[in-house]
Design a protein around this motif. Structure first.
Motif, PDB file in Angstrom:
ATOM      1  N   TYR A  49       4.589   3.022  10.743  1.00 23.18           N
ATOM      2  CA  TYR A  49       4.362   3.265  12.161  1.00 23.18           C
ATOM      3  C   TYR A  49       4.340   1.990  13.000  1.00 23.18           C
ATOM      4  O   TYR A  49       3.790   1.984  14.095  1.00 23.18           O
ATOM      5  CB  TYR A  49       3.059   4.064  12.333  1.00 23.18           C
ATOM      6  CG  TYR A  49       3.084   5.297  11.453  1.00 23.18           C
ATOM      7  CD1 TYR A  49       3.981   6.328  11.690  1.00 23.18           C
ATOM      8  CD2 TYR A  49       2.260   5.389  10.344  1.00 23.18           C
ATOM      9  CE1 TYR A  49       4.046   7.442  10.865  1.00 23.18           C
ATOM     10  CE2 TYR A  49       2.307   6.509   9.508  1.00 23.18           C
ATOM     11  CZ  TYR A  49       3.202   7.518   9.777  1.00 23.18           C
ATOM     12  OH  TYR A  49       3.267   8.613   8.944  1.00 23.18           O
ATOM     13  N   SER A  50       4.937   0.906  12.481  1.00 21.12           N
ATOM     14  CA  SER A  50       5.078  -0.315  13.277  1.00 21.12           C
ATOM     15  C   SER A  50       6.379  -1.003  12.876  1.00 21.12           C
ATOM     16  O   SER A  50       6.968  -0.702  11.840  1.00 21.12           O
ATOM     17  CB  SER A  50       3.882  -1.248  13.072  1.00 21.12           C
ATOM     18  OG  SER A  50       3.849  -1.733  11.754  1.00 21.12           O
ATOM     19  N   ASP A  51       6.819  -1.957  13.677  1.00 20.86           N
ATOM     20  CA  ASP A  51       8.110  -2.606  13.476  1.00 20.86           C
ATOM     21  C   ASP A  51       8.065  -3.832  12.563  1.00 20.86           C
ATOM     22  O   ASP A  51       9.093  -4.396  12.265  1.00 20.86           O
ATOM     23  CB  ASP A  51       8.705  -3.025  14.827  1.00 20.86           C
ATOM     24  CG  ASP A  51       9.155  -1.828  15.647  1.00 20.86           C
ATOM     25  OD1 ASP A  51       9.523  -0.805  15.046  1.00 20.86           O
ATOM     26  OD2 ASP A  51       9.137  -1.931  16.883  1.00 20.86           O
ATOM     27  N   ASP A  52       6.894  -4.274  12.161  1.00 20.13           N
ATOM     28  CA  ASP A  52       6.781  -5.477  11.352  1.00 20.13           C
ATOM     29  C   ASP A  52       7.375  -5.269   9.963  1.00 20.13           C
ATOM     30  O   ASP A  52       7.059  -4.297   9.278  1.00 20.13           O
ATOM     31  CB  ASP A  52       5.302  -5.880  11.221  1.00 20.13           C
ATOM     32  CG  ASP A  52       5.125  -7.095  10.336  1.00 20.13           C
ATOM     33  OD1 ASP A  52       5.818  -8.104  10.574  1.00 20.13           O
ATOM     34  OD2 ASP A  52       4.312  -7.028   9.392  1.00 20.13           O
ATOM     35  N   GLN A  53       8.250  -6.177   9.543  1.00 26.05           N
ATOM     36  CA  GLN A  53       8.785  -6.179   8.183  1.00 26.05           C
ATOM     37  C   GLN A  53       8.702  -7.605   7.659  1.00 26.05           C
ATOM     38  O   GLN A  53       9.075  -8.550   8.361  1.00 26.05           O
ATOM     39  CB  GLN A  53      10.245  -5.704   8.160  1.00 26.05           C
ATOM     40  CG  GLN A  53      10.790  -5.610   6.741  1.00 26.05           C
ATOM     41  CD  GLN A  53      12.289  -5.374   6.691  1.00 26.05           C
ATOM     42  OE1 GLN A  53      13.051  -6.187   7.192  1.00 26.05           O
ATOM     43  NE2 GLN A  53      12.697  -4.271   6.093  1.00 26.05           N
ATOM     44  N   HIS A  54       8.200  -7.774   6.435  1.00 24.43           N
ATOM     45  CA  HIS A  54       8.100  -9.103   5.849  1.00 24.43           C
ATOM     46  C   HIS A  54       8.210  -9.030   4.334  1.00 24.43           C
ATOM     47  O   HIS A  54       8.005  -7.972   3.734  1.00 24.43           O
ATOM     48  CB  HIS A  54       6.796  -9.800   6.269  1.00 24.43           C
ATOM     49  CG  HIS A  54       5.575  -8.991   5.940  1.00 24.43           C
ATOM     50  ND1 HIS A  54       5.118  -7.963   6.730  1.00 24.43           N
ATOM     51  CD2 HIS A  54       4.735  -9.062   4.888  1.00 24.43           C
ATOM     52  CE1 HIS A  54       4.045  -7.429   6.176  1.00 24.43           C
ATOM     53  NE2 HIS A  54       3.795  -8.079   5.058  1.00 24.43           N
ATOM     54  N   PRO A  83       0.804  -1.223   0.000  1.00 24.10           N
ATOM     55  CA  PRO A  83       0.000   0.000   0.000  1.00 24.10           C
ATOM     56  C   PRO A  83       0.837   1.274   0.000  1.00 24.10           C
ATOM     57  O   PRO A  83       1.979   1.293   0.482  1.00 24.10           O
ATOM     58  CB  PRO A  83      -0.817  -0.111   1.290  1.00 24.10           C
ATOM     59  CG  PRO A  83      -0.100  -1.074   2.151  1.00 24.10           C
ATOM     60  CD  PRO A  83       0.717  -1.955   1.254  1.00 24.10           C
ATOM     61  N   ALA A  84       0.244   2.336  -0.545  1.00 25.48           N
ATOM     62  CA  ALA A  84       0.879   3.657  -0.489  1.00 25.48           C
ATOM     63  C   ALA A  84       1.149   3.975   0.979  1.00 25.48           C
ATOM     64  O   ALA A  84       0.398   3.584   1.863  1.00 25.48           O
ATOM     65  CB  ALA A  84      -0.035   4.712  -1.102  1.00 25.48           C
ATOM     66  N   GLY A  85       2.256   4.668   1.220  1.00 19.31           N
ATOM     67  CA  GLY A  85       2.623   5.032   2.576  1.00 19.31           C
ATOM     68  C   GLY A  85       3.490   3.996   3.264  1.00 19.31           C
ATOM     69  O   GLY A  85       3.865   4.169   4.420  1.00 19.31           O
ATOM     70  N   SER A  86       3.837   2.935   2.567  1.00 20.22           N
ATOM     71  CA  SER A  86       4.701   1.900   3.139  1.00 20.22           C
ATOM     72  C   SER A  86       6.163   2.249   2.899  1.00 20.22           C
ATOM     73  O   SER A  86       6.506   2.985   1.974  1.00 20.22           O
ATOM     74  CB  SER A  86       4.429   0.544   2.486  1.00 20.22           C
ATOM     75  OG  SER A  86       3.112   0.127   2.698  1.00 20.22           O
ATOM     76  N   ILE A  87       7.019   1.674   3.727  1.00 15.45           N
ATOM     77  CA  ILE A  87       8.462   1.701   3.492  1.00 15.45           C
ATOM     78  C   ILE A  87       8.818   0.335   2.933  1.00 15.45           C
ATOM     79  O   ILE A  87       8.331  -0.686   3.422  1.00 15.45           O
ATOM     80  CB  ILE A  87       9.236   1.960   4.799  1.00 15.45           C
ATOM     81  CG1 ILE A  87       8.914   3.351   5.343  1.00 15.45           C
ATOM     82  CG2 ILE A  87      10.746   1.802   4.576  1.00 15.45           C
ATOM     83  CD1 ILE A  87       9.459   3.602   6.736  1.00 15.45           C
ATOM     84  N   ILE A  88       9.638   0.323   1.891  1.00 13.97           N
ATOM     85  CA  ILE A  88      10.091  -0.958   1.355  1.00 13.97           C
ATOM     86  C   ILE A  88      11.612  -1.009   1.364  1.00 13.97           C
ATOM     87  O   ILE A  88      12.288   0.016   1.294  1.00 13.97           O
ATOM     88  CB  ILE A  88       9.567  -1.240  -0.071  1.00 13.97           C
ATOM     89  CG1 ILE A  88      10.115  -0.221  -1.067  1.00 13.97           C
ATOM     90  CG2 ILE A  88       8.057  -1.286  -0.103  1.00 13.97           C
ATOM     91  CD1 ILE A  88      10.150  -0.761  -2.469  1.00 13.97           C
ATOM     92  N   GLU A  89      12.124  -2.224   1.470  1.00 16.13           N
ATOM     93  CA  GLU A  89      13.560  -2.445   1.364  1.00 16.13           C
ATOM     94  C   GLU A  89      13.782  -3.520   0.321  1.00 16.13           C
ATOM     95  O   GLU A  89      13.220  -4.617   0.425  1.00 16.13           O
ATOM     96  CB  GLU A  89      14.155  -2.878   2.700  1.00 16.13           C
ATOM     97  CG  GLU A  89      15.655  -3.090   2.622  1.00 16.13           C
ATOM     98  CD  GLU A  89      16.276  -3.460   3.956  1.00 16.13           C
ATOM     99  OE1 GLU A  89      17.461  -3.141   4.138  1.00 16.13           O
ATOM    100  OE2 GLU A  89      15.589  -4.066   4.804  1.00 16.13           O
ATOM    101  N   LEU A  90      14.566  -3.186  -0.690  1.00 19.95           N
ATOM    102  CA  LEU A  90      14.954  -4.154  -1.703  1.00 19.95           C
ATOM    103  C   LEU A  90      16.295  -4.730  -1.287  1.00 19.95           C
ATOM    104  O   LEU A  90      17.212  -3.975  -0.926  1.00 19.95           O
ATOM    105  CB  LEU A  90      15.114  -3.497  -3.070  1.00 19.95           C
ATOM    106  CG  LEU A  90      13.854  -2.890  -3.685  1.00 19.95           C
ATOM    107  CD1 LEU A  90      13.870  -1.395  -3.549  1.00 19.95           C
ATOM    108  CD2 LEU A  90      13.732  -3.297  -5.124  1.00 19.95           C
TER     109      LEU A  90
END
Length: 132
Positions: free
Chosen positions: A104-109, A73-80
């Motif tokens: 605004y949360s620590d979850d990354q998947h 979704p828009a507003g997300s941070i992504i890491e490639l």
């Protein structure tokens, strides 16, 4: 240094991480990251990793099985995260994973993954050995 040790050292050095924010201008009509944008970002990260591995001119020759496991979704941070996974005579295959996290949360998947293959080119624009 043995050839295997050299390859392992270069693979480790070539790992590439790129962090981006998904702004509305990069989304589709569902307000999620446009798939073509994700593919372009993945190809770029893979290119950087492959270039860092061999330090030669490269061209993308294929993208293999890109799995969109989850919309972003828009507003997300992504890491490639791009990692060299195979080295051929003139080619390099790079695995790229896109991880998503809410601002605004620590979850990354992992949300998207795919594989990109590059061929090294010599001055004559023909395939040349990756390691020489």
């Amino acid at each position: 240094m043995s050839n295997d040790a050299l390859i392992a050292k270069r693979m480790e050095h070539a790992v590439t991480r790129v962090t981006k924010t998904v702004f509305p201008g990069r989304t589709n009509h569902h307000n999620t990251l446009f798939g073509g944008e994700a593919l372009a970002w993945m190809d770029e990260a893979a290119f950087i990793a492959a270039t860092r591995f061999c330090r030669k001119p490269l061209v993308t020759v294929s993208s293999d099985r890109v799995d969109f496991k989850e919309s972003i979704p828009a507003g997300s941070i992504i890491e490639l995260v791009a990692r060299v996974e195979h080295v051929g005579r003139t080619s390099i295959r790079v695995q790229v994973d896109i991880f998503v996290e809410n601002m605004y949360s620590d979850d990354q998947h992992k949300a998207i993954s795919g594989s990109f293959t590059f061929v090294a080119l010599g001055p004559d624009r023909k395939p040349t050995p990756v390691l020489s």
